[in-house]
Design an enzyme around this catalytic site. Structure first.
Site, mmCIF file in Angstrom:
data_model
loop_
_atom_site.group_PDB
_atom_site.id
_atom_site.type_symbol
_atom_site.label_atom_id
_atom_site.label_comp_id
_atom_site.label_asym_id
_atom_site.label_seq_id
_atom_site.Cartn_x
_atom_site.Cartn_y
_atom_site.Cartn_z
ATOM 1 N N LYS A 129 14.842 -14.275 95.078
ATOM 2 C CA LYS A 129 14.236 -12.935 95.164
ATOM 3 C C LYS A 129 12.861 -12.922 95.809
ATOM 4 C CE LYS A 129 12.855 -13.068 90.331
ATOM 5 N NZ LYS A 129 13.419 -12.865 88.990
ATOM 6 N N ARG A 154 12.821 -8.521 77.393
ATOM 7 C CA ARG A 154 13.183 -7.849 78.630
ATOM 8 C C ARG A 154 14.659 -7.520 78.478
ATOM 9 N NH1 ARG A 154 12.342 -10.165 84.739
ATOM 10 N NH2 ARG A 154 14.540 -10.691 84.472
HETATM 11 C C1 PLP Z 1 13.691 -14.039 88.537
HETATM 12 C C2 PLP Z 1 14.759 -14.424 87.606
HETATM 13 C C3 PLP Z 1 15.053 -15.775 87.422
HETATM 14 C C4 PLP Z 1 14.264 -16.884 88.087
HETATM 15 O O1 PLP Z 1 13.014 -17.012 87.459
HETATM 16 P P1 PLP Z 1 11.961 -18.134 87.935
HETATM 17 O O2 PLP Z 1 10.917 -18.113 86.884
HETATM 18 O O3 PLP Z 1 11.470 -17.726 89.270
HETATM 19 O O4 PLP Z 1 12.711 -19.421 87.986
HETATM 20 C C5 PLP Z 1 16.094 -16.102 86.571
HETATM 21 N N1 PLP Z 1 16.804 -15.141 85.938
HETATM 22 C C6 PLP Z 1 16.554 -13.839 86.092
HETATM 23 C C7 PLP Z 1 17.382 -12.843 85.365
HETATM 24 C C8 PLP Z 1 15.523 -13.429 86.927
HETATM 25 O O5 PLP Z 1 15.267 -12.126 87.082
#
Ligand code: PLP
Length: 353
Positions: A36, A129
């Site tokens: 992302k 969340r």
């Molecule tokens: C962004 C995200 C991740 C990855 O998180 P990092 O801390 O960048 O490794 C994993 N799972 C979800 C649901 C996310 O939104």
């Protein structure tokens, strides 16, 4: 062309292979490549996709559509909007979900498209969340999902250290494994994917503390910045400078460090907190808050420090350094900075092999 973000593909590749090897040693059989922060950058995602990840995961469907020719199966990380279920089924193999209403809409879309859409059902273990709050009853929801012909429940997952800053511990992740056993035994189904979080779970991996049975992680920041996110520690044998920002100097002048006259608000409506350090050799760079907030940058040259920014100007204290108009100054960036810079259409992307 400046400003630019220089992306070092070989450093990124090194980070990915190092972290994947760590995962493999600790029983992680599938690892999602989280893209992302690349804001749809095809060149970087394509390279990372060759490193050994099982799936490519992004929070936005637009990015997954850009990546549709990358051969890895696609995962939508953000809970789908009910209004986008048709695209989700069309372009994603798996989505993460917590709302039965959305899952039923995904099922309808899958039936219309003659497909079976896979989902991972998310549990909230306290970070607050997304996810089904783990202390609440869930078996009835899972039973209904399991009866949907267009949906295949392939696993459960959790997300930590995103909103509440909750750190993954063996006892928290054991809650997820307890849920898995309860679902499998009560409903006589099997859940192949048990997704134990994001880059904040890396410390558990390094300390050999990840509970056996957690077999998937979804990794983003650790790959791109070489740090775990529970404590912010660097990961051994990885690079933190795979991304460098470069900006060009458009003014160099020695000026007082304290503004003259009656002080009100700055261009962002804040009352700046400025310390009088006497005369100062200052430079203005063609990079601003429209590209990145200055707190997210760190100059590579230790003689330089950032003193402020407006929409399109970054002001630095040159100290004893010797820069002139037209010279380039480089910065390392943190995760929010990376997100902003990759998203700004004014920042060119340059690749280093
Ligand atoms: C962004 C995200 C991740 C990855 O998180 P990092 O801390 O960048 O490794 C994993 N799972 C979800 C649901 C996310 O939104």
């Amino acid at each position: 062309m400046f400003p630019c973000i220089e992306i070092n593909l070989s450093k990124l590749k090194h980070n990915a292979t190092t972290i994947l090897a760590l995962c493999e040693k600790q029983g992680i059989s599938s690892c999602f490549l989280v893209t992302k922060m690349l804001a749809g950058d095809l060149k970087t995602a394509s390279m990372l996709a060759t490193c050994g990840f099982s799936h490519l995961a992004d929070s936005r469907i637009e990015n997954l559509i850009k990546f549709k020719n990358i051969s890895l199966p696609k995962v939508l990380l953000r809970l789908p909007m009910p209004s986008e279920v048709n695209k989700v089924v069309k372009y994603c193999d798996i989505s993460l979900n917590s709302e039965l209403l959305t899952i039923i809409k995904l099922n309808d879309a899958a039936l219309r498209q003659n497909k079976v859409h896979q989902i991972i059902y998310m549990f909230d273990l306290g970070d607050l969340r997304e996810g089904h709050f783990y202390q609440n009853e869930y078996l009835e929801t899972i039973r209904i999902i399991n009866q949907l012909v267009g949906i295949k429940l392939v696993g459960i997952g959790t997300n930590l250290t995103c909103y509440g800053g909750v750190i993954p511990t063996p006892s928290i992740l054991n809650e997820l494994l307890a849920i898995k056993r309860n679902i499998e035994n009560s409903l006589n189904i099997s859940l192949p994917i048990i997704s134990g979080g994001n880059s904040s779970s890396i410390t558990l991996l390094e300390n050999h503390q990840l509970p056996k049975g957690i077999n998937n992680l979804r990794l983003g920041e650790s790959l791109v910045l070489g740090r775990e996110t529970a404590f912010g520690k660097p990961i051994a044998n990885t690079f933190s400078d795979s991304f460098i920002v470069k900006a060009e100097i458009i003014e160099v002048k020695t000026k007082p460090s304290y503004p003259l006259g009656v002080l009100g608000m700055n261009s962002f409506g804040e009352k700046p907190d400025i310390i009088d350090k006497g005369l100062m050799k200052r430079a203005i760079l063609a990079l601003g808050k429209q590209d990145v907030l200055p707190d997210n940058l760190k100059p590579l040259d230790p003689l330089i420090s950032i003193i402020g920014a407006s929409s399109d100007h970054l002001i630095v204290d040159l100290g004893l350094s010797k820069y002139e108009v037209g010279d380039i100054i480089s910065f390392t960036i943190n995760y929010p900075g990376l997100l902003q810079l990759m998203t700004s259409k004014y920042v060119k992307k340059e690749y280093v092999m």
